[in-house]
Design an enzyme around this catalytic site. Structure first.
Site, PDB file in Angstrom:
ATOM      1  CG  ASP A 288     -60.113   5.853 -42.905  1.00  0.00           C
ATOM      2  OD1 ASP A 288     -60.338   5.990 -44.130  1.00  0.00           O
ATOM      3  OD2 ASP A 288     -60.606   4.951 -42.212  1.00  0.00           O
TER       4      ASP A 288
ATOM      5  CD  GLU B 116     -59.165   3.244 -47.808  1.00  0.00           C
ATOM      6  OE1 GLU B 116     -59.794   2.195 -48.042  1.00  0.00           O
ATOM      7  OE2 GLU B 116     -59.574   4.370 -48.134  1.00  0.00           O
TER       8      GLU B 116
ATOM      9  CE  LYS C 130     -62.193   6.160 -49.951  1.00  0.00           C
ATOM     10  NZ  LYS C 130     -62.013   5.531 -48.634  1.00  0.00           N
TER      11      LYS C 130
END
Lengths: 525, 341
Positions: A11, A174, A73
């Site tokens: 993740d 996700e 990100k």
């Protein structure tokens, strides 16, 4: 017997990253040498030329903010002119510069790095943690991305994995990973909603889970709704408090507001665990006499909740849309999974419970649930489900979150693959020449939901070149637009009459040329 | 290409130049599977040379000099390998390749297309696949290149069931679906009756996905690329079928096309001149927004919604007669569809 190859699930978060793997049928979240299961997604470039990645970089961010990179990100795969990069230029202490082809680059200690290199360093750190934990090299990974990531962002994330020495088997969404973590091995027949409220974006994913099949039925999102909206609201509330306290308003003081926003974020977190809080901000502004004024602000959760309800309400408009896409009502949902930092707010939990008429599921650690799902998917991808005695593996049937299309002559957006189409999928479209002896055709590829092409995200331009010279309309080029299992776009073209594969040149906006990628690999991270 | 004198004479049967290469069957060892090969090429030297280079213990070869006779033979006999010249009397080799490929027997046959390299500069590298063909051979070519291309073409069409990669029933199912991909409607593809409801569709699609989703076969990607491609092609079509049938407006639109015009797939028309024209009729952005919505709903087969959206557009420009005409034509179409059930 050769050692079993482990696939790791990562993740790769905006703030923190987590790595997990499946060992003997059980998911392990792998801690680092200090026992930490969460790693800061931060990279610090020290004066002596060394680089510190992860939790060790956290304190560098305080003492040396110019040389400590975070939130990669938010920037990866974005155009330099995008709002995200503009905001970052104002807010982030480290330096961003414009590279070739609208690519933002990080400049630190006189060197320039692409965002995939920065994210790649975090991924390399996660890989190292896994190798230390497993006591053997790791080569394959599944990496998660937000559901609303477009093609470029996915490509760049994959590149980051590649730079970290990982074979990225799959990039998965996700929310889908979270659903997998909750549903796998429970043999359920249920409809699950994953409510993912992050710092800057919101999305909702609705899945039908039947045994081992996880089918994403629909997904919807708002890329301008997130935890930041609560911070803004709270900061304005504090401005109001300042006016009451000092008798004059600070409405146009940008500096004061940005300070208050930072305070607001902390206040929000404090109010998630306490019923009331007090804030002191020293020397927020100067009064008419030039005397510094402090803000002393006392607030209770109930009054903040009242002021923020409409923000949560906006998320339900998006939920309505996703439910419509799934042809369902809110009460048809059998389980609600919460993902993202903003769902820690009691207000959000309470309103979600009211909207879906059921308490959200909270038995898995929300920080780890996404990595766990990625690890499960990773193990599934390398197993042979048809081997004798093989354990049942889950299967994800995911969708594309955004419509893919081309710009028409008049500037409209012609959708080729609508959003929520299941992947992998493809669509064939015929294009023709509009001028006699035309030898090239250019297609502008976009992703998004606006009817006007320019309002969507431009992925790039495809040039069909070397067409045979013929009267206009005679050369027909059949173009196949494919979205592969990673949610990435693949385009191939062929001349309809001769059946010959048509040469294409794809110029990816905000992307790197093959030479630049080569250079990055050579330089190493 | 170097020409070797083929053994035996070539009997002339009308237009058909037919040559039968005798294949002596090995007595002791189990004979390797003999395949039927068809060579169609107007240039006698090339035709003979190609036929002569196909190993006789593996191929029974038939040669033709024009497209019609080759196609007749193809239709009447079982053929495993077809080698076609670029230009044939009667029909271009590319067109014949497509014709063969799209026919009932087409999916199992390996097709190799030959062309002088100067004619098709983009095929110079020899790795470009022609439409309907599995491999391409640029002439002139050395015999070993010919044989390599033949093998490449054959391997692409090798039935999955003949390879020991997957459980037999699954392999046969893949061969069957892949072979019939262009001949099955969405219901037959999913093996469901036309009145199947959303729940039945979903259950069936999940069952099929567990068997045929590419993620279940990742090992084959590198090991057997042509099997991997077949699985991908089959799965994409299955999921297309499922997504259309599970969505009521799109299913209605599909049923209509299937019944009236025998259309096996639902195809969205490209953004056409009609769409641009309708948008050009609008004077305000508000009307334009609703016209776009109406166009989108029409493309999805939702005529009722499209009519409502057009009516909303008209509310912003009540005097726009042209838009009014579009609305009445949508309503007319809607009444026809409703009458037809």
């Amino acid at each position: 017997m050769a050692a079993i190859e482990h696939v790791i699930g990562i993740d790769l978060g905006t703030t923190n990253s987590v790595v997990a793997t499946v060992l003997d049928g059980e998911v392990h979240v792998m801690p680092d040498e200090a026992g930490a299961r969460l790693q800061a997604s931060m990279v610090a470039f020290l004066e002596d030329g060394s680089v510190v990645v992860g939790n060790g970089a956290r304190q560098e961010a305080v003492v040396d903010p110019l040389n400590t990179i975070y939130s990669a990100k938010r920037l990866i795969g974005r155009h330099y002119t995008s709002n995200e990069v503009k905001t970052a230029l104002q807010q982030f202490p480290f330096k961003l510069v414009k590279g070739k082809n609208q690519v933002p680059l990080v400049e630190v200690r006189g060197e320039r790095y692409g965002l995939p290199e920065i994210s790649g360093m975090t991924l390399r750190r996660m890989k190292d943690i896994a190798e230390r934990y497993l006591g053997q090299p790791v080569a394959q990974a599944v990496i998660t991305v937000p559901a609303n990531f477009n093609d470029t962002q996915r490509q760049m994330t994959k590149l980051a994995g590649h730079l970290a020495g990982l074979d990225v088997l799959r990039v998965i969404n996700e929310p889908t990973a979270a659903a997998l973590a909750y549903g796998y091995g429970r043999d359920i027949d249920a409809r699950i909603a994953v409510y993912d409220f992050g710092g800057g974006t919101f999305d909702i994913t609705i899945l039908q889970v039947r045994g081992n099949v996880f089918e994403v039925v629909s997904t919807a999102g708002d890329t301008f709704l997130g935890g930041d909206d609560f911070d803004n609201r709270l900061a304005r509330y504090m401005l109001l408090g300042f006016k009451q306290q000092h008798g004059f308003a600070l409405d146009h003081d940008a500096l004061a507001f940005s300070r208050l926003k930072q305070v607001a974020e902390k206040l929000k977190c404090e109010l998630s665990v306490k019923d009331r809080a007090i804030v002191n901000v020293r020397e927020l502004a100067l009064d008419a006499d030039g005397k510094p004024c402090d803000l002393r602000f006392q607030v209770d959760r109930a009054s903040v909740d009242e002021r923020c309800q409409d923000i949560v309400q906006r998320s339900f408009l998006v939920c309505d849309e996703a439910l419509r896409g799934a042809r369902m009502k809110a009460e048809d949902v059998d389980g609600v999974v919460l993902v993202g930092g903003t769902t820690r707010m009691p207000l959000v939990r309470q309103m979600v419970a009211e909207y879906f008429r059921r308490e959200p599921l909270t038995d898995l650690n929300p920080d780890e649930v996404v990595a766990i799902g990625a690890a499960i998917q990773g193990a599934s991808l390398v197993s042979d489900p048809f081997a004798k005695g093989a354990p049942a593996q889950p299967l994800l049937l995911d969708v594309t979150p955004m419509s893919l299309g081309v710009q028409t002559v008049s500037g409209y957006f012609d959708v080729l693959i609508p959003r929520n189409a299941s992947i992998p999928c493809e669509q064939t479209r015929v294009f023709t020449t509009t001028v006699d002896d035309q030898t090239t055709v250019r297609l502008q590829i976009y992703q998004g939901e606006s009817k006007v092409a320019a309002d969507n995200t431009k992925l790039g331009e495809i040039e069909l070149y070397g067409l045979r010279a013929a009267p206009r309309g005679e050369v027909e080029i059949e173009v196949v637009f494919e979205i592969d299992a990673d949610g990435m776009v693949v385009v191939t073209a062929r001349d309809r009459e001769t059946g010959i594969e048509q040469a294409t040149r794809i110029n990816v906006a905000a992307g790197y040329s093959p030479d630049e990628v080569e250079a990055m690999i050579e330089r190493g991270i | 290409m170097e020409q070797k004198g083929p053994s035996g004479t070539v009997p002339q049967l009308g237009r058909i130049a037919l040559k039968r290469v005798a294949v002596p069957r090995a007595q002791a060892a189990p004979p390797p599977p003999t395949r039927n090969a068809l060579v169609a090429e107007p240039d006698k030297a090339v035709r003979k040379a190609v036929a002569a280079h196909l190993p006789r213990d593996r191929f029974q070869t038939w040669t033709f000099e024009d497209a019609d006779s080759a196609y007749d033979h193809f239709g009447q006999n079982g053929v495993d390998l077809v080698i076609l010249g670029r230009e044939l009397p009667g029909m271009a080799g590319t067109v014949l390749a497509q014709l063969m490929r799209n026919s009932r027997k087409g999916s199992a046959v390996a097709i190799l297309l030959m062309s002088p390299s100067y004619r098709d500069p983009y095929l110079g590298a020899g790795d470009c696949n022609a439409f309907g063909a599995d491999a391409f051979l640029a002439l002139p070519a050395a015999p070993d290149v010919l044989l390599a291309r033949v093998e490449a073409a054959l391997s692409k069409r090798e039935p999955v069931a003949r390879l020991d990669l997957l459980p037999k029933p699954l392999a046969e199912e893949i061969d069957r679906l892949y072979g019939d991909l262009e001949h099955l409607n969405y219901y037959d593809l999913l093996a469901l009756p036309p009145d199947a409801d959303a729940d039945a569709l979903q259950r069936r699609f999940h069952e099929l996905s567990l068997q045929l989703h590419p993620d279940r076969h990742t090992r084959l990607r590198g090991r057997a690329p042509h099997v991997w491609e077949k699985i991908n092609a089959v799965y994409k079509r299955l999921s297309e079928a499922y997504k259309v049938l599970v969505d009521p407006p799109r299913r209605r639109s599909y049923n209509l096309g299937l019944r009236r015009r025998g259309k096996l797939r639902l195809e969205k028309d490209p953004f056409s001149a009609r769409e641009d024209r309708e948008l050009a009729l609008c004077e305000t952005d508000d009307a334009r927004r609703h016209v776009l919505e109406s166009l989108e709903l029409r493309s999805l087969g939702d005529l009722e919604g499209a009519g409502e959206a057009m009516a909303r557009a008209l509310a912003f420009e009540p005097d726009n007669e042209e838009l009014g005409l579009v609305l009445s034509s949508i309503r007319k179409l809607l009444s026809i569809v409703e009458r037809d059930g």
